[in-house]
Design an enzyme around this catalytic site. Structure first.
Site, mmCIF file in Angstrom:
data_model
loop_
_atom_site.group_PDB
_atom_site.id
_atom_site.type_symbol
_atom_site.label_atom_id
_atom_site.label_comp_id
_atom_site.label_asym_id
_atom_site.label_seq_id
_atom_site.Cartn_x
_atom_site.Cartn_y
_atom_site.Cartn_z
ATOM 1 N N ASP A 142 -1.128 -3.526 10.319
ATOM 2 C CA ASP A 142 -1.412 -2.148 11.392
ATOM 3 C C ASP A 142 -0.065 -1.453 11.814
ATOM 4 O O ASP A 142 0.918 -1.974 11.884
ATOM 5 C CB ASP A 142 -2.175 -2.518 12.356
ATOM 6 N N HIS A 186 2.731 4.445 5.062
ATOM 7 C CA HIS A 186 2.078 3.737 4.042
ATOM 8 C C HIS A 186 2.972 3.018 2.735
ATOM 9 O O HIS A 186 2.887 1.759 2.556
ATOM 10 C CB HIS A 186 0.771 4.249 3.566
ATOM 11 N N LEU A 209 2.235 -19.080 -4.827
ATOM 12 C CA LEU A 209 1.347 -18.591 -3.779
ATOM 13 C C LEU A 209 0.325 -17.650 -4.178
ATOM 14 O O LEU A 209 0.622 -16.902 -5.194
ATOM 15 C CB LEU A 209 2.486 -17.636 -2.931
HETATM 16 C C1 V0D Z 1 -1.085 0.725 2.895
HETATM 17 C C2 V0D Z 1 0.380 -1.417 4.489
HETATM 18 C C3 V0D Z 1 0.048 -2.734 -1.504
HETATM 19 C C4 V0D Z 1 -1.154 -1.295 4.612
HETATM 20 C C5 V0D Z 1 0.750 -1.721 3.212
HETATM 21 C C6 V0D Z 1 -5.526 0.820 -1.393
HETATM 22 C C7 V0D Z 1 -1.799 0.158 4.193
HETATM 23 C C8 V0D Z 1 0.773 -0.806 1.971
HETATM 24 C C9 V0D Z 1 -1.356 -2.630 -1.993
HETATM 25 C C10 V0D Z 1 -1.951 -3.426 -3.092
HETATM 26 C C11 V0D Z 1 -1.451 -0.676 0.862
HETATM 27 C C12 V0D Z 1 -3.206 -3.587 -3.463
HETATM 28 C C13 V0D Z 1 -3.675 -4.393 -4.346
HETATM 29 C C14 V0D Z 1 -2.952 -4.935 -5.396
HETATM 30 C C15 V0D Z 1 -1.446 -4.509 -5.076
HETATM 31 C C16 V0D Z 1 -1.157 -3.858 -4.326
HETATM 32 C C17 V0D Z 1 -1.969 -1.799 -0.958
HETATM 33 C C18 V0D Z 1 -3.618 -0.671 -0.127
HETATM 34 C C19 V0D Z 1 -2.778 -0.197 0.839
HETATM 35 C C20 V0D Z 1 -5.051 -0.043 -0.328
HETATM 36 F F1 V0D Z 1 -3.240 -5.388 -6.304
HETATM 37 N N1 V0D Z 1 0.127 -1.965 -0.244
HETATM 38 N N2 V0D Z 1 -1.185 -1.497 -0.155
HETATM 39 N N3 V0D Z 1 -3.148 -1.341 -1.283
HETATM 40 N N4 V0D Z 1 -0.676 -0.274 1.901
#
Ligand code: V0D
Length: 263
Positions: free
Chosen positions: A37, A54, A148
């Site tokens: 968050d 993000h 992991l």
């Molecule tokens: C945004 C902080 C990696 C939270 C981290 C669509 C909010 C960065 C992924 C990710 C997000 C998901 C699946 C995957 C590989 C990478 C990701 C989302 C948001 C939501 F197989 N960061 N990340 N997915 N944020």
């Protein structure tokens, strides 16, 4: 340049190495779950658009994954997108849905090198096709990795998961493949999307919110909770290390009085 040369000898860096060694000698949590968050707030503080937060948060996913892997954590579940996040502006959602593809384009070779296995919990069907295929490709490519488990909670909601489990069990009772009397915690555990993972021992939520927000309600029954004011894009290895140290100082006894001073 000079600073870089001196880095290794800087006392606080040495101190971190000592802390890592010390943490490694004590029980490391098998499964760490994180609610990432504070990305929007991090951006706002810098007068940047939310999406910049993000994107910075995504870099931290890589850093913390590698660090957790190095410490010997077996599973890391990251709450990346909740079922409630669909209420955000469309442009923000569009940006978020590109992150898995971008993350994997740059990081998949490194995941393979480090033997990290990508998994996902949540409803993948509702995600855009390009997001879905990036995730499926990552799961496929890394499925034989033995290190992991990097488990992304995407379009995940714990109550929806539990409703699904209940319907499944009711169906099995109706079919006669299971008796009502035989329903126990194991029957429920085995039908959760996390069935094959160890139970999370530690939950970390960044950014100062002190809520569970429909995240792994059943699975977190015995976990230690750590809430930190640090915003996710500022959450670094030292913050993760401090969380593990905090975890290791807690007295985990699952409601029993084992090890307690009696009398
Ligand atoms: C945004 C902080 C990696 C939270 C981290 C669509 C909010 C960065 C992924 C990710 C997000 C998901 C699946 C995957 C590989 C990478 C990701 C989302 C948001 C939501 F197989 N960061 N990340 N997915 N944020």
């Amino acid at each position: 340049m000079l600073r870089k040369l001196f880095r290794k000898k800087t006392p606080d860096i040495q101190f971190i190495d000592d802390r890592i060694e010390s943490v490694k000698r004590k029980p490391i949590p098998n499964h760490v779950a994180i609610i990432m968050d504070g990305n929007g707030r991090w951006a706002k503080q810098r007068k940047m658009p939310r999406i910049a937060g993000h994107h910075e948060g995504m870099k931290k996913v890589r850093q913390i994954t590698n660090f957790a892997n190095a410490l010997g954590v077996k599973a890391l579940t990251l709450y990346a997108f909740s079922t409630e996040n669909w209420k955000r502006p469309k442009l923000e959602i569009d940006f978020l849905m590109n992150l898995p593809g971008e993350f994997l384009n740059t990081y998949l070779p490194e995941l393979m090198e480090r033997d990290i296995k990508v998994e996902m919990i949540g409803n993948i069907e509702a995600l855009p096709a390009h997001t879905r295929s990036a995730i499926i490709k990552a799961i496929e490519t890394t499925k034989n990795n033995k290190g992991l488990v990097l488990n992304f909670a995407m379009n995940y909601g714990s109550r929806v998961e539990l409703v699904h489990v209940m319907k499944e069990i009711v169906q099995e009772v109706e079919d006669g493949t299971i008796q009502k009397e035989d329903i126990d915690e194991n029957v429920i555990n085995s039908r959760l999307m996390t069935a094959h993972l160890p139970e999370p021992d530690l939950l970390i939520r960044t950014s100062g919110e002190v809520r569970l927000s429909n995240f792994m309600l059943w699975q977190l029954a015995y976990a230690e909770f750590i809430f930190t004011n640090v915003l996710w894009p500022d959450f670094n290895e030292e913050c993760f290390l401090a969380s593990i140290e905090d975890f290791q100082h807690r007295d985990r006894r699952f409601g029993s009085l084992e090890g307690d001073q009696k009398g």
